[in-house]
Design a protein around this motif. Structure first.
Motif, short mmCIF file in Angstrom:
data_model
loop_
_atom_site.label_atom_id
_atom_site.label_comp_id
_atom_site.label_asym_id
_atom_site.label_seq_id
_atom_site.Cartn_x
_atom_site.Cartn_y
_atom_site.Cartn_z
N VAL A 7 -8.96 -7.29 7.69
CA VAL A 7 -8.43 -8.63 7.44
C VAL A 7 -8.51 -8.90 5.95
CG1 VAL A 7 -8.74 -11.09 7.90
CG2 VAL A 7 -9.16 -9.45 9.71
N CYS A 8 -7.42 -9.46 5.39
CA CYS A 8 -7.38 -9.79 3.97
C CYS A 8 -8.30 -10.97 3.69
CB CYS A 8 -5.95 -10.13 3.55
SG CYS A 8 -5.80 -10.57 1.81
N GLU A 9 -9.09 -10.88 2.61
CA GLU A 9 -10.01 -11.95 2.25
C GLU A 9 -9.29 -13.14 1.63
OE1 GLU A 9 -12.74 -9.87 -0.29
OE2 GLU A 9 -13.93 -9.19 1.41
N CYS A 32 -0.40 -9.65 -0.21
CA CYS A 32 -0.76 -10.27 -1.49
C CYS A 32 -1.44 -9.32 -2.48
CB CYS A 32 -1.66 -11.48 -1.25
SG CYS A 32 -3.29 -11.09 -0.60
N GLY A 33 -1.80 -8.11 -2.05
CA GLY A 33 -2.40 -7.13 -2.95
C GLY A 33 -3.91 -7.26 -3.11
N ALA A 34 -4.56 -8.15 -2.36
CA ALA A 34 -6.02 -8.32 -2.45
C ALA A 34 -6.73 -7.27 -1.61
CB ALA A 34 -6.41 -9.72 -1.98
N LYS A 35 -8.03 -7.16 -1.79
CA LYS A 35 -8.85 -6.22 -1.04
C LYS A 35 -9.04 -6.72 0.38
CE LYS A 35 -13.27 -3.84 -1.19
NZ LYS A 35 -14.55 -3.70 -1.88
N MET A 36 -8.98 -5.80 1.35
CA MET A 36 -9.17 -6.17 2.76
C MET A 36 -10.56 -5.77 3.21
SD MET A 36 -5.46 -5.27 4.35
CE MET A 36 -5.55 -6.38 5.72
#
Length: 75
Positions: A7-9, A32-36
């Protein structure tokens, strides 16, 4: 190989990734390119057998009638 749920933070996007137990890949969100972050997956549970339902612990009407009829005969 097990399948893990990520799950994306940032945006909450969910995906599944298959990798080995000892691996810790850095999974990046496609939205969105964020860390999951790896999370616990949803597991379906099925209870089988007697003792799991409220009706299993109650006496049936037939048993109650039989019990009351036998007690009336004794009197």
């Amino acid at each position: 190989m097990p399948i893990y749920r990520y799950v994306c933070e940032e945006c909450g996007y969910e995906t599944t990734v298959m990798h080995g137990i000892n691996e810790s890949p850095e999974v990046i969100c496609e939205e969105c390119g964020a860390k999951m972050k790896r999370t616990i997956g949803r597991v379906g549970i099925i209870f089988k057998g007697s003792g799991f339902y409220i009706t299993d612990s109650r006496k049936s009407e037939k048993k109650k009638e039989t019990a009351s009829a036998s007690s009336e005969k004794k009197d």
